[in-house]
Write a protein that holds these residues in place. Sequence first.
Motif, PDB file in Angstrom:
ATOM      1  N   LYS A  62       3.099  17.277   3.237  1.00 35.46           N
ATOM      2  CA  LYS A  62       4.090  17.910   2.363  1.00 35.46           C
ATOM      3  C   LYS A  62       4.076  17.288   0.972  1.00 35.46           C
ATOM      4  CE  LYS A  62       9.020  19.131   2.236  1.00 35.46           C
ATOM      5  NZ  LYS A  62      10.320  19.039   2.968  1.00 35.46           N
ATOM      6  N   ARG A  63       3.920  15.953   0.893  1.00 34.66           N
ATOM      7  CA  ARG A  63       3.875  15.291  -0.413  1.00 34.66           C
ATOM      8  C   ARG A  63       2.640  15.725  -1.208  1.00 34.66           C
ATOM      9  NH1 ARG A  63       5.611  10.792   2.427  1.00 34.66           N
ATOM     10  NH2 ARG A  63       3.628   9.663   2.266  1.00 34.66           N
ATOM     11  N   LEU A  64       1.513  15.873  -0.538  1.00 31.63           N
ATOM     12  CA  LEU A  64       0.299  16.336  -1.219  1.00 31.63           C
ATOM     13  C   LEU A  64       0.514  17.723  -1.832  1.00 31.63           C
ATOM     14  CD1 LEU A  64      -2.501  15.228   1.270  1.00 31.63           C
ATOM     15  CD2 LEU A  64      -2.295  14.479  -1.100  1.00 31.63           C
ATOM     16  N   ARG A  65       1.122  18.615  -1.051  1.00 28.52           N
ATOM     17  CA  ARG A  65       1.388  19.958  -1.573  1.00 28.52           C
ATOM     18  C   ARG A  65       2.366  19.886  -2.751  1.00 28.52           C
ATOM     19  NH1 ARG A  65       1.415  21.965   4.083  1.00 28.52           N
ATOM     20  NH2 ARG A  65      -0.546  23.112   4.369  1.00 28.52           N
ATOM     21  N   GLY A  66       3.374  19.019  -2.603  1.00 28.64           N
ATOM     22  CA  GLY A  66       4.352  18.879  -3.671  1.00 28.64           C
ATOM     23  C   GLY A  66       3.765  18.334  -4.953  1.00 28.64           C
ATOM     24  N   ALA A  67       2.681  17.570  -4.834  1.00 28.58           N
ATOM     25  CA  ALA A  67       2.012  17.020  -6.021  1.00 28.58           C
ATOM     26  C   ALA A  67       1.084  18.037  -6.674  1.00 28.58           C
ATOM     27  CB  ALA A  67       1.224  15.773  -5.643  1.00 28.58           C
ATOM     28  N   GLY A  68       0.961  19.214  -6.066  1.00 35.46           N
ATOM     29  CA  GLY A  68       0.181  20.282  -6.689  1.00 35.46           C
ATOM     30  C   GLY A  68      -1.268  20.352  -6.263  1.00 35.46           C
ATOM     31  N   PHE A  69      -1.645  19.618  -5.207  1.00 38.08           N
ATOM     32  CA  PHE A  69      -3.015  19.684  -4.722  1.00 38.08           C
ATOM     33  C   PHE A  69      -3.221  20.915  -3.842  1.00 38.08           C
ATOM     34  CE2 PHE A  69      -2.764  15.030  -5.433  1.00 38.08           C
ATOM     35  CZ  PHE A  69      -3.965  14.823  -6.091  1.00 38.08           C
ATOM     36  N   LYS A  70      -4.439  21.411  -3.845  1.00 37.89           N
ATOM     37  CA  LYS A  70      -4.874  22.395  -2.858  1.00 37.89           C
ATOM     38  C   LYS A  70      -5.445  21.606  -1.696  1.00 37.89           C
ATOM     39  CE  LYS A  70      -8.263  26.086  -2.165  1.00 37.89           C
ATOM     40  NZ  LYS A  70      -9.389  26.845  -2.812  1.00 37.89           N
ATOM     41  N   ILE A  71      -4.859  21.669  -0.512  1.00 36.47           N
ATOM     42  CA  ILE A  71      -5.213  20.719   0.538  1.00 36.47           C
ATOM     43  C   ILE A  71      -5.817  21.385   1.764  1.00 36.47           C
ATOM     44  CG2 ILE A  71      -3.395  19.139  -0.225  1.00 36.47           C
ATOM     45  CD1 ILE A  71      -1.932  19.854   2.407  1.00 36.47           C
ATOM     46  N   ASN A 129       0.808  -1.215   0.000  1.00 36.67           N
ATOM     47  CA  ASN A 129       0.000   0.000   0.000  1.00 36.67           C
ATOM     48  C   ASN A 129       0.843   1.267   0.000  1.00 36.67           C
ATOM     49  OD1 ASN A 129      -2.437  -1.394   0.030  1.00 36.67           O
ATOM     50  ND2 ASN A 129      -2.464  -1.534   2.259  1.00 36.67           N
ATOM     51  N   ASP A 130       2.120   1.146   0.292  1.00 37.51           N
ATOM     52  CA  ASP A 130       2.978   2.319   0.410  1.00 37.51           C
ATOM     53  C   ASP A 130       2.982   3.138  -0.872  1.00 37.51           C
ATOM     54  OD1 ASP A 130       4.850   3.949   1.821  1.00 37.51           O
ATOM     55  OD2 ASP A 130       6.433   3.076   0.609  1.00 37.51           O
ATOM     56  N   ARG A 131       2.914   2.461  -2.010  1.00 37.92           N
ATOM     57  CA  ARG A 131       2.989   3.195  -3.270  1.00 37.92           C
ATOM     58  C   ARG A 131       1.771   4.091  -3.493  1.00 37.92           C
ATOM     59  NH1 ARG A 131       1.886  -2.077  -4.513  1.00 37.92           N
ATOM     60  NH2 ARG A 131      -0.017  -2.489  -5.729  1.00 37.92           N
ATOM     61  N   LEU A 132       0.649   3.789  -2.862  1.00 34.76           N
ATOM     62  CA  LEU A 132      -0.531   4.650  -2.985  1.00 34.76           C
ATOM     63  C   LEU A 132      -0.242   6.044  -2.474  1.00 34.76           C
ATOM     64  CD1 LEU A 132      -3.553   2.495  -1.750  1.00 34.76           C
ATOM     65  CD2 LEU A 132      -3.228   3.438  -4.045  1.00 34.76           C
ATOM     66  N   TYR A 133       0.570   6.127  -1.412  1.00 34.59           N
ATOM     67  CA  TYR A 133       0.803   7.389  -0.727  1.00 34.59           C
ATOM     68  C   TYR A 133       2.130   8.026  -1.106  1.00 34.59           C
ATOM     69  CZ  TYR A 133      -2.943   5.338   2.059  1.00 34.59           C
ATOM     70  OH  TYR A 133      -4.122   4.769   2.453  1.00 34.59           O
ATOM     71  N   SER A 134       2.851   7.410  -2.029  1.00 41.12           N
ATOM     72  CA  SER A 134       4.107   7.978  -2.513  1.00 41.12           C
ATOM     73  C   SER A 134       3.806   9.120  -3.480  1.00 41.12           C
ATOM     74  CB  SER A 134       4.926   6.903  -3.232  1.00 41.12           C
ATOM     75  OG  SER A 134       4.275   6.529  -4.439  1.00 41.12           O
ATOM     76  N   ARG A 135       4.841   9.842  -3.858  1.00 39.97           N
ATOM     77  CA  ARG A 135       4.654  10.918  -4.832  1.00 39.97           C
ATOM     78  C   ARG A 135       4.084  10.363  -6.139  1.00 39.97           C
ATOM     79  NH1 ARG A 135       6.809  16.098  -5.520  1.00 39.97           N
ATOM     80  NH2 ARG A 135       5.790  17.020  -7.335  1.00 39.97           N
ATOM     81  N   GLY A 176       2.227   7.666  -6.489  1.00 43.84           N
ATOM     82  CA  GLY A 176       0.835   7.306  -6.262  1.00 43.84           C
ATOM     83  C   GLY A 176      -0.078   8.513  -6.269  1.00 43.84           C
ATOM     84  N   LEU A 177       0.385   9.606  -5.670  1.00 47.18           N
ATOM     85  CA  LEU A 177      -0.412  10.833  -5.650  1.00 47.18           C
ATOM     86  C   LEU A 177      -0.540  11.428  -7.049  1.00 47.18           C
ATOM     87  CD1 LEU A 177       0.903  12.503  -2.378  1.00 47.18           C
ATOM     88  CD2 LEU A 177      -1.207  11.193  -2.720  1.00 47.18           C
ATOM     89  N   ASN A 178       0.525  11.355  -7.833  1.00 48.63           N
ATOM     90  CA  ASN A 178       0.446  11.833  -9.214  1.00 48.63           C
ATOM     91  C   ASN A 178      -0.556  11.018 -10.019  1.00 48.63           C
ATOM     92  OD1 ASN A 178       2.328  13.879  -8.833  1.00 48.63           O
ATOM     93  ND2 ASN A 178       4.063  12.635  -9.505  1.00 48.63           N
ATOM     94  N   ALA A 179      -0.595   9.706  -9.773  1.00 48.72           N
ATOM     95  CA  ALA A 179      -1.544   8.846 -10.480  1.00 48.72           C
ATOM     96  C   ALA A 179      -2.977   9.194 -10.086  1.00 48.72           C
ATOM     97  CB  ALA A 179      -1.247   7.379 -10.172  1.00 48.72           C
ATOM     98  N   ALA A 180      -3.212   9.416  -8.794  1.00 49.46           N
ATOM     99  CA  ALA A 180      -4.550   9.797  -8.333  1.00 49.46           C
ATOM    100  C   ALA A 180      -4.967  11.134  -8.941  1.00 49.46           C
ATOM    101  CB  ALA A 180      -4.571   9.869  -6.814  1.00 49.46           C
ATOM    102  N   LYS A 181      -4.035  12.054  -9.002  1.00 47.68           N
ATOM    103  CA  LYS A 181      -4.338  13.362  -9.587  1.00 47.68           C
ATOM    104  C   LYS A 181      -4.723  13.214 -11.061  1.00 47.68           C
ATOM    105  CE  LYS A 181      -2.253  17.943 -10.170  1.00 47.68           C
ATOM    106  NZ  LYS A 181      -1.009  18.734  -9.979  1.00 47.68           N
ATOM    107  N   ALA A 182      -3.999  12.368 -11.783  1.00 47.95           N
ATOM    108  CA  ALA A 182      -4.299  12.152 -13.201  1.00 47.95           C
ATOM    109  C   ALA A 182      -5.667  11.506 -13.392  1.00 47.95           C
ATOM    110  CB  ALA A 182      -3.212  11.286 -13.834  1.00 47.95           C
ATOM    111  N   ALA A 183      -6.079  10.667 -12.441  1.00 47.19           N
ATOM    112  CA  ALA A 183      -7.366   9.970 -12.552  1.00 47.19           C
ATOM    113  C   ALA A 183      -8.555  10.860 -12.204  1.00 47.19           C
ATOM    114  CB  ALA A 183      -7.368   8.738 -11.655  1.00 47.19           C
ATOM    115  N   LEU A 184      -8.291  12.006 -11.566  1.00 45.27           N
ATOM    116  CA  LEU A 184      -9.363  12.928 -11.189  1.00 45.27           C
ATOM    117  C   LEU A 184      -9.713  13.872 -12.335  1.00 45.27           C
ATOM    118  CD1 LEU A 184      -8.230  13.930  -7.597  1.00 45.27           C
ATOM    119  CD2 LEU A 184     -10.351  12.718  -8.165  1.00 45.27           C
TER     120      LEU A 184
END
Length: 225
Positions: free
Chosen positions: A191-200, A156-162, A164-172
């Motif tokens: 910090k990773r969420l912010r780094g992926a470009g999300f407004k959190i 599951n670690d890859r879900l929360y990696s940079r 994984g977050l980029n993949a979730a962002k692309a799917a949205l």
Amino acid sequence: MNPWVLLDEAEVPGDGGKMKLYQRAFEFSISVKNDELMNSRMHGSEDALAELACKHVADRPTPRVLIGGLGMGFTLRAALEHLGANAEVVVAELVPAVVKWNQSHLADLAERPLEDSRVEVRVSDVGLVIKEQTEAYDAIMLDVDNGPDGLTHEGNDRLYSRGGLNAAKAALKPGGMLGVWSAEPDPAFTKRLRGAGFKIKEVTVRARGKRGGRRHTIWLAEKKA
């Protein structure tokens, strides 16, 4: 006090160990490697995850949302309650037995949400489902394991990696919402969420809804339109 009774157990794919379902009177518990993942008496934060994420997209004509992790069905039930008749809810669950338990032992806990015609169940890794399509979902809710820093299953670690977050962002879809549940705060994940470009927005909610002192964390991460 009533003792816990083991109802069933199943192997978690990918050498994740045994997942066990217990019952004590009217209370149910699911554990992996002797760590309790969920308890039927504490689902207030799971309800909040769905409510907060779905409220953001409920006014869209045909909202499509993805839930990673079926659990005991509480997140799914709450999502259905906050979405209209034209919604589609895809649930990705890695362990086939969890789907079976939600159709039998646990079915009435969340008022049988799997029987709702808006629901599609995928027995699959949510990470793989996320990567299947781009701009496919109005909201994605991750209620997997114990959160980004509470892993009982290393895969599951890859879900929360940079990545994984980029993949979730692309799917949205543009303006879509990623909601992430966690048993504990995690500044590194923020910090990773912010780094992926999300407004959190980080929200602390009660584990049992309006009662009890135990708190859980929910991140609401919006993909910029």
